[in-house]
Design a protein around this motif. Sequence first.
Motif, mmCIF file in Angstrom:
data_model
loop_
_atom_site.group_PDB
_atom_site.id
_atom_site.type_symbol
_atom_site.label_atom_id
_atom_site.label_comp_id
_atom_site.label_asym_id
_atom_site.label_seq_id
_atom_site.Cartn_x
_atom_site.Cartn_y
_atom_site.Cartn_z
ATOM 1 N N GLU A 1 0.806 -1.231 0.000
ATOM 2 C CA GLU A 1 0.000 0.000 0.000
ATOM 3 C C GLU A 1 0.835 1.276 0.000
ATOM 4 N N ARG A 38 0.382 4.191 -2.565
ATOM 5 C CA ARG A 38 0.193 5.554 -2.067
ATOM 6 C C ARG A 38 1.092 6.538 -2.813
ATOM 7 N N ALA A 73 -3.227 10.365 2.869
ATOM 8 C CA ALA A 73 -2.554 9.071 2.689
ATOM 9 C C ALA A 73 -1.224 9.032 3.431
ATOM 10 N N ALA A 74 -0.526 10.164 3.463
ATOM 11 C CA ALA A 74 0.799 10.175 4.094
ATOM 12 C C ALA A 74 0.720 10.162 5.620
ATOM 13 N N GLY A 125 -3.098 1.807 7.587
ATOM 14 C CA GLY A 125 -3.960 0.672 7.898
ATOM 15 C C GLY A 125 -5.392 0.891 7.456
ATOM 16 N N ARG A 157 -6.562 4.482 6.620
ATOM 17 C CA ARG A 157 -6.156 4.962 5.299
ATOM 18 C C ARG A 157 -7.034 4.350 4.211
ATOM 19 N N LYS A 158 -7.298 3.055 4.335
ATOM 20 C CA LYS A 158 -8.144 2.369 3.341
ATOM 21 C C LYS A 158 -9.521 3.028 3.224
#
Lengths: 316, 316
Positions: free
Chosen positions: A187, A191, B138-139, B143, B146-147
């Motif tokens: 991921e 990203r 995203a940064a 886990g 974020r998804k």
Amino acid sequence: MATLTVPHSIPSPQEDCEQLNKAFEGWGTNEDLIISVLAHRNAAQRKAIREAYQATYGKDLLESLLHETHGDFEKLVLLWTLEPSERDALLANEAATKWHAANRVLIEIACARSSEELFIVRRAYHTQFKRSLEEDVAAHTKGDFRKLLVPLISAYRYEGVEVNMHIAKSEAKLLRDKISDKAYSDEEVIRVLTTRSKPQLLATFNQYKNEFGNAINKELKSDPKDDFLAALRAVIRLICSPEKYLEKVVRLSLNKMGTDETALTRTVATRAEVDLKVIKEVYQSRNSVPLEKAVKQDTHRHYEDLLLALLGCEEN
Amino acid sequence: MATLTVPHSIPSPQEDCEQLNKAFEGWGTNEDLIISVLAHRNAAQRKAIREAYQATYGKDLLESLLHETHGDFEKLVLLWTLEPSERDALLANEAATKWHAANRVLIEIACARSSEELFIVRRAYHTQFKRSLEEDVAAHTKGDFRKLLVPLISAYRYEGVEVNMHIAKSEAKLLRDKISDKAYSDEEVIRVLTTRSKPQLLATFNQYKNEFGNAINKELKSDPKDDFLAALRAVIRLICSPEKYLEKVVRLSLNKMGTDETALTRTVATRAEVDLKVIKEVYQSRNSVPLEKAVKQDTHRHYEDLLLALLGCEEN
């Protein structure tokens, strides 16, 4: 950078409509007349022609074209006549709903458009399909491809030129570690590729090469037949150099084993108004033959004529 | 549905600027004067005032407000004065860069805005932060969060009213199966919640209740302290009924154990021009006391005055 040629003085949309109507009249269709009009009008002019046609003849020009033309010529003239965002929405819809792992059209649309253009495609998708693009992509893909494609087509990347070298270094290292572990669909890899700006990614890929000796795409070639690895390479190539990537699409479409009209049609229709001139130059230097010549050898009749017109060379 | 009150005849932006400048002049600040101007101008009018202020005094009104005001009043007046998209971009940036699992601000912004509004926030984010919103989210998350959060804030949901009952049935079943297996962060659950249109999701949730007896959110309460489950419930509640969700935010912010000014300020500033009237009605019927009264009990001085002005009741 475009190959589209538009005459200095163009007829009014109304006059163009009359010419098109003439081309459709009677027995048979005058494809040359269609080409002489539509292949020499830019997106805004084609839109005005479609509006005038609807107002004058009470139907969509696309409907008449669909009725009056056939085969590869039909596909190209329809795709070309559409507005760029409508065209991309249509191509993306086909790619999403008939999705298969070797199809790279979604990646092309996500990576070879500006952020604003990609957003306008998503808006056009709503209008045309009554769903969202990401909804269809997510519903028709799964696993690693879904993890990659959904953020890719939902992205609205920052487009400023600012680059953070600290991030470039740390993310080059991150990519290297994941690639060494063969964790291609990790991921963090996704990203970085789907959210960072293009200038930032270029800096990261340069840093990768400087630091680790190989271009990142070389290192992603461990299994050339793996479709997911090929998809990652396509993302990277489209971000680094869309013209080189698209030259390869065209080159493979003109393969001696048979022409891939779908890829050829798509590339010419989507790039004639953008960067087809550069793609032609890359083609010439890569293949030592002008793209027009290769196209002439592999295609025929009105399809050939329209391709050549859009390639900016009609002296045939 | 808004609580904002704008006088029938409003002064010119220039005149408003002069009043504001007067409020800043000399020793001390005239907060009442600031409130009498800014709390009674809509987003377009406030924007015109900011432009006129910049042209007249050579600095940003926000800078002067920052200099002349303090504490909770300062935070509210700054947030309120911003354009809605700038304000959301700022709130989203704070939430992303200082992210923690109990923070629901990103979910609020992703789910309680229209698709077009959310996109405009993403565009404002580029301008203000030189990065993309999804890039920062995203940064700074990982886990399961974020998804969920990245597709949520990247979504451009279809907004038509069309509902596909076949999909509603099959996805209600899918959600039920995943919830029964406690697979709350399953990618299919996230796909449905982050890509389907709001009317489609409402149909799916209704179908869930009809078919399986319980509301989906009831079934997601297996562990009320689990932050990810709470995030899923927030998504569902914000999609089904943003006003009810936001009433709860306000209710909890006015808790007897101490006021949560951050949540109160955010809700009033972001909803006064949208649906704060409905939130007030829900509050009154849920708590048997008018929201204004609760606000008066818990807040003080100029902060209280500005809150009440934005709540549409200044007879204090």
